[in-house]
Motif scaffolding. Structure first.
Motif, PDB file in Angstrom:
ATOM      1  N   SER A   1       0.833  -1.201   0.000  1.00  0.00           N
ATOM      2  CA  SER A   1       0.000   0.000   0.000  1.00  0.00           C
ATOM      3  C   SER A   1       0.870   1.254   0.000  1.00  0.00           C
ATOM      4  O   SER A   1       0.511   2.242  -0.631  1.00  0.00           O
ATOM      5  N   ALA A   2       2.016   1.209   0.675  1.00  0.00           N
ATOM      6  CA  ALA A   2       2.924   2.353   0.634  1.00  0.00           C
ATOM      7  C   ALA A   2       3.491   2.530  -0.770  1.00  0.00           C
ATOM      8  O   ALA A   2       3.645   3.651  -1.251  1.00  0.00           O
ATOM      9  N   GLY A   3       3.785   1.428  -1.437  1.00  0.00           N
ATOM     10  CA  GLY A   3       4.282   1.499  -2.812  1.00  0.00           C
ATOM     11  C   GLY A   3       3.235   2.018  -3.773  1.00  0.00           C
ATOM     12  O   GLY A   3       3.523   2.795  -4.674  1.00  0.00           O
ATOM     13  N   SER A   4       1.985   1.603  -3.593  1.00  0.00           N
ATOM     14  CA  SER A   4       0.926   2.087  -4.486  1.00  0.00           C
ATOM     15  C   SER A   4       0.625   3.558  -4.215  1.00  0.00           C
ATOM     16  O   SER A   4       0.284   4.301  -5.128  1.00  0.00           O
ATOM     17  N   ASN A   5       0.762   4.003  -2.964  1.00  0.00           N
ATOM     18  CA  ASN A   5       0.554   5.422  -2.660  1.00  0.00           C
ATOM     19  C   ASN A   5       1.627   6.275  -3.314  1.00  0.00           C
ATOM     20  O   ASN A   5       1.348   7.354  -3.815  1.00  0.00           O
ATOM     21  N   SER A   6       2.867   5.792  -3.318  1.00  0.00           N
ATOM     22  CA  SER A   6       3.927   6.565  -3.967  1.00  0.00           C
ATOM     23  C   SER A   6       3.734   6.573  -5.481  1.00  0.00           C
ATOM     24  O   SER A   6       4.037   7.558  -6.146  1.00  0.00           O
TER      25      SER A   6
ATOM     26  N   LYS B   1       0.087  11.566 -10.339  1.00  0.00           N
ATOM     27  CA  LYS B   1      -0.429  12.930 -10.280  1.00  0.00           C
ATOM     28  C   LYS B   1       0.580  13.896 -10.875  1.00  0.00           C
ATOM     29  O   LYS B   1       0.215  14.823 -11.584  1.00  0.00           O
ATOM     30  N   LYS B   2       1.869  13.656 -10.606  1.00  0.00           N
ATOM     31  CA  LYS B   2       2.907  14.508 -11.184  1.00  0.00           C
ATOM     32  C   LYS B   2       2.939  14.328 -12.702  1.00  0.00           C
ATOM     33  O   LYS B   2       3.111  15.284 -13.443  1.00  0.00           O
ATOM     34  N   ASP B   3       2.794  13.072 -13.157  1.00  0.00           N
ATOM     35  CA  ASP B   3       2.788  12.802 -14.594  1.00  0.00           C
ATOM     36  C   ASP B   3       1.598  13.462 -15.267  1.00  0.00           C
ATOM     37  O   ASP B   3       1.696  13.939 -16.396  1.00  0.00           O
ATOM     38  N   GLU B   4       0.434  13.479 -14.588  1.00  0.00           N
ATOM     39  CA  GLU B   4      -0.745  14.117 -15.159  1.00  0.00           C
ATOM     40  C   GLU B   4      -0.515  15.613 -15.318  1.00  0.00           C
ATOM     41  O   GLU B   4      -0.940  16.214 -16.298  1.00  0.00           O
ATOM     42  N   LYS B   5       0.169  16.215 -14.348  1.00  0.00           N
ATOM     43  CA  LYS B   5       0.441  17.642 -14.446  1.00  0.00           C
ATOM     44  C   LYS B   5       1.371  17.939 -15.606  1.00  0.00           C
ATOM     45  O   LYS B   5       1.186  18.910 -16.322  1.00  0.00           O
ATOM     46  N   THR B   6       2.365  17.088 -15.807  1.00  0.00           N
ATOM     47  CA  THR B   6       3.282  17.312 -16.924  1.00  0.00           C
ATOM     48  C   THR B   6       2.637  16.914 -18.245  1.00  0.00           C
ATOM     49  O   THR B   6       2.981  17.448 -19.284  1.00  0.00           O
ATOM     50  N   ALA B   7       1.681  15.967 -18.200  1.00  0.00           N
ATOM     51  CA  ALA B   7       1.032  15.524 -19.432  1.00  0.00           C
ATOM     52  C   ALA B   7       0.043  16.560 -19.939  1.00  0.00           C
ATOM     53  O   ALA B   7      -0.333  16.537 -21.106  1.00  0.00           O
ATOM     54  N   GLU B   8      -0.396  17.468 -19.091  1.00  0.00           N
ATOM     55  CA  GLU B   8      -1.338  18.487 -19.513  1.00  0.00           C
ATOM     56  C   GLU B   8      -0.713  19.452 -20.513  1.00  0.00           C
ATOM     57  O   GLU B   8      -1.394  20.032 -21.332  1.00  0.00           O
ATOM     58  N   LYS B   9       0.578  19.604 -20.463  1.00  0.00           N
ATOM     59  CA  LYS B   9       1.258  20.487 -21.395  1.00  0.00           C
ATOM     60  C   LYS B   9       1.405  19.768 -22.729  1.00  0.00           C
ATOM     61  O   LYS B   9       2.036  18.725 -22.806  1.00  0.00           O
ATOM     62  N   PRO B  10       0.832  20.286 -23.801  1.00  0.00           N
ATOM     63  CA  PRO B  10       0.977  19.612 -25.091  1.00  0.00           C
ATOM     64  C   PRO B  10       2.398  19.783 -25.628  1.00  0.00           C
ATOM     65  O   PRO B  10       2.929  20.884 -25.678  1.00  0.00           O
TER      66      PRO B  10
END
Length: 145
Positions: free
Chosen positions: A58-63, A69-78
């Motif tokens: 569960s600690a591994g899945s939380n990380s 979430k970080k990837d989603e933020k960077t993926a928002e930039k086309p």
């Protein structure tokens, strides 16, 4: 009475049948107690180990969720990435342009740019004469444990 005295008592021939029965019952009962005590101890050890593993997973899945979430933020930039180079030989193999485009897009997404990867050819694989059900059976039976 300890086990050595029980063993010595069982070896002597001066015991009556009832005394031999009681002595053997004590040995059997002691064996059962030892075996079941060890089984209960193993059960507790396995339960403790499983809780440790579940907490680690569960600690591994939380990380990983935090990374997503970080990837989603960077993926928002086309970001415009050029498609990898595809040779003209793919058109003669009977593969449609849509399939070539999808494969090129997958490679571009995986590697990020055409500088790191280059598609030299795209060929259809031979199915080996097996149906889809036969292939699924082979994959199911050869899956690692």
């Amino acid at each position: 009475m300890n086990l050595s005295s029980v063993a010595l008592a069982a070896q002597t021939e001066g015991l009556s049948l009832a005394e031999k029965g009681i002595t053997s019952a004590k040995v059997v009962l002691t064996g059962f107690v030892v075996v079941f005590a060890m089984l209960i101890l193993l059960i507790f050890i396995i339960k403790i180990y499983s809780t440790i593993v579940q907490k680690a997973q569960s600690a591994g899945s939380n990380s990983k969720k935090g990374k997503n979430k970080k990837d989603e933020k960077t993926a928002e930039k086309p970001v415009a990435t050029p498609a990898p180079a595809v040779t003209a030989s793919t058109a003669t193999d009977g593969i449609s342009d849509e399939v070539v485009a999808v494969i090129s897009a997958a490679v571009a997404t995986m590697y990020g740019s055409s500088e790191k990867a280059r598609i030299k050819s795209i060929k259809k694989s031979s199915d080996g004469g097996r149906s889809a059900w036969a292939k699924a059976g082979v994959l199911d039976n050869t899956r690692p444990f």
